[in-house]
Design an enzyme around this catalytic site. Structure first.
Site, PDB file in Angstrom:
ATOM      1  N   ASN A 132       2.580  -1.929  -3.775  1.00  0.00           N
ATOM      2  CA  ASN A 132       1.118  -1.926  -3.674  1.00  0.00           C
ATOM      3  C   ASN A 132       0.513  -0.572  -4.045  1.00  0.00           C
ATOM      4  O   ASN A 132       0.914   0.463  -3.508  1.00  0.00           O
ATOM      5  CB  ASN A 132       0.702  -2.258  -2.238  1.00  0.00           C
TER       6      ASN A 132
ATOM      7  N   ASP B 159      -0.994  -9.526   8.292  1.00  0.00           N
ATOM      8  CA  ASP B 159      -0.659  -8.237   8.893  1.00  0.00           C
ATOM      9  C   ASP B 159      -0.762  -8.430  10.406  1.00  0.00           C
ATOM     10  O   ASP B 159      -1.853  -8.387  10.974  1.00  0.00           O
ATOM     11  CB  ASP B 159      -1.652  -7.195   8.359  1.00  0.00           C
TER      12      ASP B 159
ATOM     13  N   GLU C  71       3.597  -8.461   7.355  1.00  0.00           N
ATOM     14  CA  GLU C  71       3.886  -7.102   7.843  1.00  0.00           C
ATOM     15  C   GLU C  71       3.976  -7.180   9.351  1.00  0.00           C
ATOM     16  O   GLU C  71       3.056  -7.666  10.010  1.00  0.00           O
ATOM     17  CB  GLU C  71       2.763  -6.134   7.448  1.00  0.00           C
TER      18      GLU C  71
ATOM     19  N   ASP D 213      -4.947  -9.119   0.673  1.00  0.00           N
ATOM     20  CA  ASP D 213      -4.172  -7.962   1.142  1.00  0.00           C
ATOM     21  C   ASP D 213      -4.515  -7.631   2.597  1.00  0.00           C
ATOM     22  O   ASP D 213      -5.696  -7.599   2.972  1.00  0.00           O
ATOM     23  CB  ASP D 213      -4.499  -6.765   0.231  1.00  0.00           C
ATOM     24  N   HIS D 214      -3.512  -7.372   3.394  1.00  0.00           N
ATOM     25  CA  HIS D 214      -3.693  -6.978   4.806  1.00  0.00           C
ATOM     26  C   HIS D 214      -4.635  -7.884   5.585  1.00  0.00           C
ATOM     27  O   HIS D 214      -5.656  -7.427   6.129  1.00  0.00           O
ATOM     28  CB  HIS D 214      -4.210  -5.533   4.925  1.00  0.00           C
TER      29      HIS D 214
ATOM     30  N   HIS E 288       4.296  -0.844   0.635  1.00  0.00           N
ATOM     31  CA  HIS E 288       2.867  -0.508   0.667  1.00  0.00           C
ATOM     32  C   HIS E 288       2.681   0.999   0.556  1.00  0.00           C
ATOM     33  O   HIS E 288       3.628   1.769   0.731  1.00  0.00           O
ATOM     34  CB  HIS E 288       2.252  -0.986   1.991  1.00  0.00           C
ATOM     35  N   GLY E 289       1.440   1.398   0.301  1.00  0.00           N
ATOM     36  CA  GLY E 289       1.106   2.823   0.337  1.00  0.00           C
ATOM     37  C   GLY E 289       1.890   3.640  -0.670  1.00  0.00           C
ATOM     38  O   GLY E 289       2.312   4.756  -0.380  1.00  0.00           O
TER      39      GLY E 289
HETATM   40  P1  13P Z   1      -2.190   3.090  -1.456  1.00  0.00           P
HETATM   41  O1  13P Z   1      -3.686   3.089  -1.424  1.00  0.00           O
HETATM   42  O2  13P Z   1      -1.604   4.205  -0.665  1.00  0.00           O
HETATM   43  O3  13P Z   1      -1.683   2.972  -2.849  1.00  0.00           O
HETATM   44  O4  13P Z   1      -1.724   1.741  -0.686  1.00  0.00           O
HETATM   45  C1  13P Z   1      -2.056   0.506  -1.224  1.00  0.00           C
HETATM   46  C2  13P Z   1      -1.630  -0.608  -0.340  1.00  0.00           C
HETATM   47  O5  13P Z   1      -0.659  -0.532   0.370  1.00  0.00           O
HETATM   48  C3  13P Z   1      -2.423  -1.839  -0.391  1.00  0.00           C
HETATM   49  O6  13P Z   1      -1.973  -2.783   0.529  1.00  0.00           O
HETATM   50  O1  G3H Z   2      -3.550  -1.033   2.158  1.00  0.00           O
HETATM   51  C1  G3H Z   2      -4.771  -0.833   2.184  1.00  0.00           C
HETATM   52  C2  G3H Z   2      -5.544  -1.171   1.003  1.00  0.00           C
HETATM   53  O2  G3H Z   2      -5.478  -0.137   0.083  1.00  0.00           O
HETATM   54  C3  G3H Z   2      -6.923  -1.656   1.319  1.00  0.00           C
HETATM   55  O3  G3H Z   2      -7.816  -0.634   1.544  1.00  0.00           O
HETATM   56  O4  G3H Z   2      -9.389  -1.592   3.270  1.00  0.00           O
HETATM   57  O5  G3H Z   2     -10.018   0.371   1.849  1.00  0.00           O
HETATM   58  O6  G3H Z   2      -9.857  -1.893   0.820  1.00  0.00           O
HETATM   59  P1  G3H Z   2      -9.370  -0.979   1.907  1.00  0.00           P
HETATM   60 ZN    ZN Z   3      -1.055  -1.821   2.286  1.00  0.00          ZN
END
Ligand code: 13P
Ligand code: G3H
Ligand code: ZN
Length: 280
Positions: free
Chosen positions: A227, A103, A133, A81-82, A205-206
């Site tokens: 996500n 990302d 992204e 992720d990211h 996301h988010g």
């Molecule tokens: P949230 O923590 O806001 O659910 O976002 C998760 C996310 O986008 C992980 O990439």
């Molecule tokens: O999108 C972000 C993810 O929720 C990852 O968060 O870097 O705190 O693991 P983190």
């Molecule tokens: Zn994210």
């Protein structure tokens, strides 16, 4: 069973549901996410962020995810992720992640397409799927800091996807990472335009704390991967605080298990909302 995103997202796109990209932060959360998927007969995208890798190391994080994926009766995609540290993303691909997210929101505009295209071509040779992204998603969550975010421009997104050949595209339409902000609002009209312009499955996301009706609408407008991280952390922490009030509990397994179960239930709730139950 370990899989990449290809078939998972193609089926979700055809049948108009979404699959949760759930972030594992610890062993307990990884176990809970897979348990929920098995109970609901749902495919699962098990996500590992750079912070989780810093916390437990790449090899251990992958070993946990791979052991759970191999033992599961449902399709499980192990997704980075990211990815902003591209050397680390490459290492993850070498170790066996079946999918990665690039990302490139912090990269210079002219460098993005050639970089993502080269990476994606190599990844596809190894059957690794790529999510990208391009525009910063708002909010802040530890290593992922997008401040106010920058909304996706549909025509530019379409060109980016066409030229890079990525498998799915993360939209920036007003959702923010972390706890929802007071005036957070998703621009669903913009999402509809992006969906018309871009011909790969879209990723939101988010999504923690986002209104259920809005999420359902987003799914009807082409979002196939959603996500969720913060909602799982909140569920874990809420329950742990409650458990620790009892002075007779001083065994970490007794402390963790109720919190693990809370994450499982939170994941089940999202699976049902996204409509991926019984789709494994
Ligand atoms: P949230 O923590 O806001 O659910 O976002 C998760 C996310 O986008 C992980 O990439
Ligand atoms: O999108 C972000 C993810 O929720 C990852 O968060 O870097 O705190 O693991 P983190
Ligand atoms: Zn994210």
């Amino acid at each position: 069973m370990l899989v990449n995103l290809s078939n998972m997202l193609a089926k979700a796109d055809r049948e108009k549901y979404a699959i949760g990209g759930f972030n594992m932060t610890t062993l307990e959360s990884a176990m809970a996410i897979i348990e929920a998927g098995e109970q609901e007969k749902s495919p699962i995208i098990l996500q590992i962020s750079e912070k989780t890798i810093d916390y437990m190391g790449l090899d251990l994080a992958f070993a946990i995810a791979k052991t759970l994926a191999d033992g599961a009766k449902i399709p499980v995609c192990i997704h980075f992720d990211h990815g902003r540290n591209f050397e680390l993303v490459q290492k993850a691909a070498d170790v066996g992640f079946s999918s990665v997210m690039l990302d490139v929101s912090k990269m210079g505009k002219n460098e993005r397409i050639p970089f993502v295209k080269t990476f994606t071509t190599r990844a596809h040779h190894r059957k690794i799927t790529v999510e990208a992204e391009e525009d910063q998603i708002g909010g802040r969550e530890d290593y992922v800091d997008g401040n106010r975010g920058h909304f996706t421009e549909p025509r530019r997104a379409a060109q980016f996807v066409k030229e890079t050949d990525v498998d799915c595209f993360a939209v920036s339409i007003g959702s923010t990472h972390g706890k929802p902000l007071p005036h957070e609002k998703l621009d669903l009209e913009l999402l509809a335009e992006i969906n018309k312009a871009v011909d790969v499955p879209l990723v939101l996301h988010g999504a923690s704390g986002t209104d259920e009706k809005v999420l359902r609408e987003a799914i009807s407008l082409g979002v196939c991967k959603i996500n969720i991280d913060t909602d799982l952390r909140l569920a874990f922490t809420r329950e742990l605080r409650r458990t620790l009030k009892d002075p007779d509990v001083y065994d970490p397994r007794e402390e963790m298990k109720p919190s693990r179960d809370e994450i499982r239930d939170e994941v089940i709730k999202h699976i049902r909302l996204f409509g991926s139950n019984n789709k494994a």
